[in-house]
Structures are given as structure tokens and as C-alpha cells.
Motif scaffolding. Sequence first.
Motif, PDB file in Angstrom:
ATOM      1  N   ASP A  23       0.834  -1.205   0.000  1.00 37.90           N
ATOM      2  CA  ASP A  23       0.000   0.000   0.000  1.00 37.90           C
ATOM      3  C   ASP A  23       0.871   1.258   0.000  1.00 37.90           C
ATOM      4  O   ASP A  23       0.559   2.242  -0.688  1.00 37.90           O
ATOM      5  N   ILE A  24       1.966   1.230   0.756  1.00 35.49           N
ATOM      6  CA  ILE A  24       2.888   2.369   0.763  1.00 35.49           C
ATOM      7  C   ILE A  24       3.469   2.574  -0.630  1.00 35.49           C
ATOM      8  O   ILE A  24       3.556   3.704  -1.127  1.00 35.49           O
ATOM      9  N   ALA A  25       3.837   1.465  -1.257  1.00 36.42           N
ATOM     10  CA  ALA A  25       4.379   1.548  -2.615  1.00 36.42           C
ATOM     11  C   ALA A  25       3.343   2.074  -3.605  1.00 36.42           C
ATOM     12  O   ALA A  25       3.682   2.792  -4.550  1.00 36.42           O
ATOM     13  N   ALA A  26       2.072   1.730  -3.396  1.00 39.42           N
ATOM     14  CA  ALA A  26       1.012   2.212  -4.280  1.00 39.42           C
ATOM     15  C   ALA A  26       0.783   3.713  -4.103  1.00 39.42           C
ATOM     16  O   ALA A  26       0.368   4.400  -5.042  1.00 39.42           O
ATOM     17  N   ILE A  27       1.053   4.234  -2.918  1.00 44.28           N
ATOM     18  CA  ILE A  27       0.825   5.647  -2.627  1.00 44.28           C
ATOM     19  C   ILE A  27       1.976   6.522  -3.111  1.00 44.28           C
ATOM     20  O   ILE A  27       1.769   7.588  -3.693  1.00 44.28           O
ATOM     21  N   ALA A  28       3.201   6.087  -2.864  1.00 49.20           N
ATOM     22  CA  ALA A  28       4.368   6.942  -3.083  1.00 49.20           C
ATOM     23  C   ALA A  28       4.772   6.970  -4.554  1.00 49.20           C
ATOM     24  O   ALA A  28       5.016   5.934  -5.163  1.00 49.20           O
ATOM     25  N   ASP A  29       4.846   8.181  -5.120  1.00 48.33           N
ATOM     26  CA  ASP A  29       5.486   8.304  -6.419  1.00 48.33           C
ATOM     27  C   ASP A  29       6.869   8.913  -6.205  1.00 48.33           C
ATOM     28  O   ASP A  29       7.349   8.997  -5.073  1.00 48.33           O
ATOM     29  N   GLU A  30       7.521   9.360  -7.275  1.00 49.04           N
ATOM     30  CA  GLU A  30       8.932   9.744  -7.140  1.00 49.04           C
ATOM     31  C   GLU A  30       9.164  10.932  -6.215  1.00 49.04           C
ATOM     32  O   GLU A  30      10.260  11.101  -5.686  1.00 49.04           O
ATOM     33  N   HIS A  31       8.142  11.758  -5.966  1.00 47.23           N
ATOM     34  CA  HIS A  31       8.377  12.951  -5.152  1.00 47.23           C
ATOM     35  C   HIS A  31       7.850  12.824  -3.726  1.00 47.23           C
ATOM     36  O   HIS A  31       8.084  13.712  -2.898  1.00 47.23           O
TER      37      HIS A  31
END
Length: 308
Positions: free
Chosen positions: A85-93
Motif C-alpha cells: 500500500d505504501i508503494a502504491a501511494i508513493a510516487d517519485e516525489h
Amino acid sequence: MKINTIAVMGAGAVGGYLIWGYAKKYGENLWVIGKGERGDRLKRDGLVINDCHFSLNVKTPEMARGVDLLFVTTKYDGLKASLEDIAAIADEHTIVISLLNGVDSEEIIAGRIGEEHLLYSVIKIASERKDNRIRFNGEKTMGIIYGEKGADKHTERVNAVASTFEGTSLHYTVSENIQYDIWAKYILNISRNLPQAILSTGAGALTDSEYISLISRRLREEVIDVAAAKGIDVSDQREDPKLNPFEKRARYSTLQDLDNKRHTEIEMFSGAMVRMGKELGVPVPYNEYTYLLIKALEQKGDGMFDYT
């Protein structure tokens, strides 16, 4: 760099502090991460924080993709299950700040999304949670201590996060040495939370009983030894700070969990100590015994051996 959107993953006592502080300033740009039945419940019931009801802007991880600042405030035993879920939320910035107790949550998260997203942090708050009701003293709360790992304290993103706190009731400090601060808090949690939880009494037992005081000291010394083996000097933490009269009645988070028949965060405390001790060749017998006792108390709360 400007932070326009903030998400909180984990609507417990620590998440409640953030929601309480940010709600007025960020409004609809403050998101609480939730999905499935839990997300529906958060959306329906909201939270009652210091007797005030807060409606929540609940978003699934996919809906929150690209948030500027993500606070992770889950329980430790749910962290690994939250990594996708964290990976799904975080983009490069996206900046990610973990406010979990313990000393390894940043490393666990970085292993999934990359170290470049992380600011290291620790929170100091005395709070109580029961169901969807959370209570703390905002004025006396020390709040969030955060910074760059091994870097100059005033980076662009450190300053950007500081700007989010301005105009709120949240308390914060930019750390000169965040790894030291994290381990110092870890020492307090292990040496105070755990002996008290085993006794099921107010924190005053830590100073009133020479036996509990000795156990607390031994637990503390083991953490200092493991930190030293990892190259972190917290040797000045050998003496536990004195308790004030109010604290003597306090029931810290581990005991609160046991009181409410919830599983504790012992894996993050003595569990992690046992794992690190084995990896580093540092004996931690007091933490190992404490780990077993707390796990047995969790089983008791589960009703496994209720023979009364």
C-alpha cells in the motif's frame, strides 16, 4: 518544494495526533488511508479526539497516489502487510515519515520503496486510545522529532515539512542527530513500557521497587550495547529520567494494549532486540525473557489459558 497534500496511514493514537493538528489547516487535502471494511468504518464513524468528532477524508492507497507527504503510523505488526500500500501511494516525489516506535521501520519501508523517500523520525506523545476515541494533552505533548539520516538538518525537504507544522497545534523539532534520538526513545520504551506491562501497575513501580528498577536498568543496558555494536553511541542514556508525580499513575502503550486484550508491539521492542542481538553477537537475556513473558500475556488476553 511545497507540500500541498498529506496522508496518514494508521488512524490510531499517533495518527489521531496528526489528524487533530492538521485538520483545520489542510481540510480536504488531509487524507486518511483506508480500504475495505476498515476504510468504510473510518469514513462512517470518523474519530473522536479529545472529545471532538473529526470526519475523515478516507482514500484508498490507489486514490492517494502521488501525495506529497505520507505519515506511516500503523502498528508495527501490520507494517510489512502495508508495504504494498505504501508503494502504491508513493510516487517519485513523495516524502515518507514513519512514526512507529522502534528502530527499524524506516529500513523496512526503504527496502520496498527506496531510502530516498524517507525522513527519519520519532514521536513523543502520551496518549490513550479505546475504539475510535483518542485522548492526549496537545499542549504538553513534545511531538515529532525528525531529520535527514546523517545529513545537514536544513535540507529543502526538511524545511518543507517544517512549513506544514506552521499554523497548527502540532509540536515538532528538527533533529541534529535523528538516529541518536530514535535509539534514545527506544531505550525509554523498552526500559519503561515492558517492566510496567508485566506488573500491570502504574509507572511508579519503576522507581518505587528496587527489583523493577534493576530489571529496567538491565533492559536499558542491553539496548545501549546493541546500539554500540551498530555504531550508535547512546551511552549517556544509562540513567533513566525521573518520573514526575503524574507519570507514576501512567499506563504506557504496552500495558494499554494488554488492558484492552490487544496484541502489543513486543516484536518491535524486545523481539527486534533479540534478532539484532543474535545478528551482532550481543547477549540480550533480559530482553529475551521479557519477550517471552509479554507474548504469554498476549495469549492470556486471547483466553488461551483462562482457568479461573
